[in-house]
Design a protein around this motif. Sequence first.
Motif, PDB file in Angstrom:
ATOM      1  N   UNK A 169       0.841  -1.203   0.000  1.00 32.13           N
ATOM      2  CA  UNK A 169       0.000   0.000   0.000  1.00 32.13           C
ATOM      3  C   UNK A 169       0.876   1.252   0.000  1.00 32.13           C
ATOM      4  N   UNK A 208       3.301   5.708  -3.086  1.00 32.48           N
ATOM      5  CA  UNK A 208       4.505   6.389  -3.599  1.00 32.48           C
ATOM      6  C   UNK A 208       4.515   6.435  -5.118  1.00 32.48           C
ATOM      7  N   UNK A 209       4.064   5.332  -5.726  1.00 36.75           N
ATOM      8  CA  UNK A 209       4.070   5.298  -7.192  1.00 36.75           C
ATOM      9  C   UNK A 209       3.050   6.282  -7.760  1.00 36.75           C
ATOM     10  N   UNK A 210       2.051   6.634  -6.940  1.00 36.23           N
ATOM     11  CA  UNK A 210       1.078   7.635  -7.391  1.00 36.23           C
ATOM     12  C   UNK A 210       1.603   9.050  -7.151  1.00 36.23           C
ATOM     13  N   UNK A 211       2.728   9.134  -6.456  1.00 37.29           N
ATOM     14  CA  UNK A 211       3.283  10.439  -6.129  1.00 37.29           C
ATOM     15  C   UNK A 211       2.572  11.103  -4.966  1.00 37.29           C
ATOM     16  N   UNK A 212       2.007  10.311  -4.052  1.00 32.40           N
ATOM     17  CA  UNK A 212       1.279  10.881  -2.918  1.00 32.40           C
ATOM     18  C   UNK A 212       2.232  11.589  -1.958  1.00 32.40           C
ATOM     19  N   UNK A 244       3.987   1.398  -1.107  1.00 37.44           N
ATOM     20  CA  UNK A 244       4.586   1.453  -2.447  1.00 37.44           C
ATOM     21  C   UNK A 244       3.605   2.049  -3.450  1.00 37.44           C
ATOM     22  N   UNK A 245       2.373   1.590  -3.357  1.00 39.53           N
ATOM     23  CA  UNK A 245       1.345   2.065  -4.284  1.00 39.53           C
ATOM     24  C   UNK A 245       1.189   3.582  -4.169  1.00 39.53           C
ATOM     25  N   UNK A 261      -1.069  13.165   2.052  1.00 38.88           N
ATOM     26  CA  UNK A 261      -2.016  12.329   1.306  1.00 38.88           C
ATOM     27  C   UNK A 261      -1.901  10.879   1.738  1.00 38.88           C
ATOM     28  N   UNK A 309      -5.268   9.524   3.079  1.00 38.82           N
ATOM     29  CA  UNK A 309      -5.960   8.715   2.077  1.00 38.82           C
ATOM     30  C   UNK A 309      -5.745   7.219   2.291  1.00 38.82           C
ATOM     31  N   UNK A 310      -4.557   6.855   2.803  1.00 39.07           N
ATOM     32  CA  UNK A 310      -4.227   5.433   2.874  1.00 39.07           C
ATOM     33  C   UNK A 310      -4.209   4.904   4.303  1.00 39.07           C
TER      34      UNK A 310
END
Lengths: 267, 267
Positions: free
Chosen positions: B160, B165-169, B162-163, B173, B177-178
């Motif tokens: 989660x 980070x890959x979205x640039x959060x 990693x995800x 955020x 969000x997570x």
Amino acid sequence: MLNSTRSGNFISIEGVSKTFPTRKGNVLALSQIDLGIKPGEFVSIVGPSGCGKSTLLMILAGLIPSSGGVVHVNGRDITAPSADIGIVFQRDVLLEWRTALENIVLQAEIRKMDKKAATERAMQLLDMVGLKGFENAFPHELSGGMRQRVSICRALLHEPPLVVMDEPFGALDALTRDQLQLDLLKMWQKSGMTVVFITHSISEAVFLSDRVVVMSPRPGRIEEIIDIDLPRPRRLSMRETPKFAGYAHQVTSIFKTLGVLREGDDE
Amino acid sequence: MSAADMSSFKPASAIRLRVPYALLTLIALLIVWQVAVMVARLPDYLLPSPATIITSLYDLSGLLVYHTWITLVEVVLGFIVAFLVAVPLATLICYSKLFERSVYPLIVGSQTIPKVAIAPLLLAAFGYGLVPKVTIVALMAFFPMVINTVVGLRSVSQEMIYLSQSMGASPMQQFFRFRMPGALPSMFAGMKMASVLAVIGAIVAEFVGSNNGLGYVITVAGSNFRMDQQFAAIVVLSALGTVIFWIIGLIERRALPWHKPTQDGGH
């Protein structure tokens, strides 16, 4: 393969290695990985558990740093988490508190993309993977296969030039897996994105890929790269052709030579 | 057949019937109690009958409403104070290694102190007013809230992160969000536990030194050998605890429609 020229390659991985510190000293997980991937290519990496293939993928995505070597994607050095990317993990990693549609659109929210356009595209993607009508379902109302489909849609929403997938179908039943392989190929062919796909399954790798990268057990090295010269679009029936069997046999033989696969009567 | 199998095959009607069954059992127990007291001719100062208790409930209703209000205010204020301290503290523990190592062990270790034992100290320090009661309630409610918030915030998976980070959060955020939404079920579990402890804390504080509240009613009734009044106060007290617990559960169901509470025997 060793002297991959940077020109023409979308991804170039040069001399990448990774060591992990443990209590017994440093453990070498990846050793001198060189790999070039052309734009729009579908490349699978197969290898036994613990060969560092997931680590390689995470290095490629900029999510973990390498211990040596360089990674270029689209001409840029990867030193931090790359945002021009879509990721799919073995676990779907859906946010349980968001509906299927909201999970996909999250990608757009974080990236501050236009919400309306993103919702439209998300609906198209859901339609493509056969989830029309499930947009308002919460993850706990979906089956494992449906959840993974949603997570694939999420990875594709922003039309990333590169999608990395870490054993995305590993936890699914065989039939669902076949369907998702076909759906993925359809979406890949439509979009022109580059896919790096990690799997345990030899037949999955051969079926999906332009090239199959075979890795050795720890420390992970690239043992061989096999070009898969099967026509596209791929059909399930191709899995019964002698050519397909030949490729699968080739990969299996490498694993037998490496001692990853052992048949009882050999010994 | 295991318990899990049983629950998954249980028809919905069985769940609906659970409450009336419990109610019928309670009524049966009260009848047994009533009959036993009548047959054994027990005096009221030893064990009052349910009928006597109901009568004193009615006779004291005005008084009980007043003292319930006092106790309720202490509980709610203490609960809010605990929440306002616990959640930011848990967030700090989760994000800062230094905080985790320096403060977290002390919080856990402090739980060996029976808070009932420090009630007299607090009363000596803060007098007979509202402050010592709110403090004790807060001390009781604080621990399950911190622990469950920490557990909830930590439950986010590496994938989660990693995800995101890959979205640039951004870190904000990533948190809102997570992490935070995923922690809510655990936080609500902590708040339910805390609500029960908060009521206990208020009563203990009132026992030690107070001139109002349900704890005070119980103390006074006890010293007058009015067991019926004591029981009446206890009935109100347990009703108070139940209502608070129920309200938190209601908020939880409203706030987390995606969450399947475990007692439903879901997956």
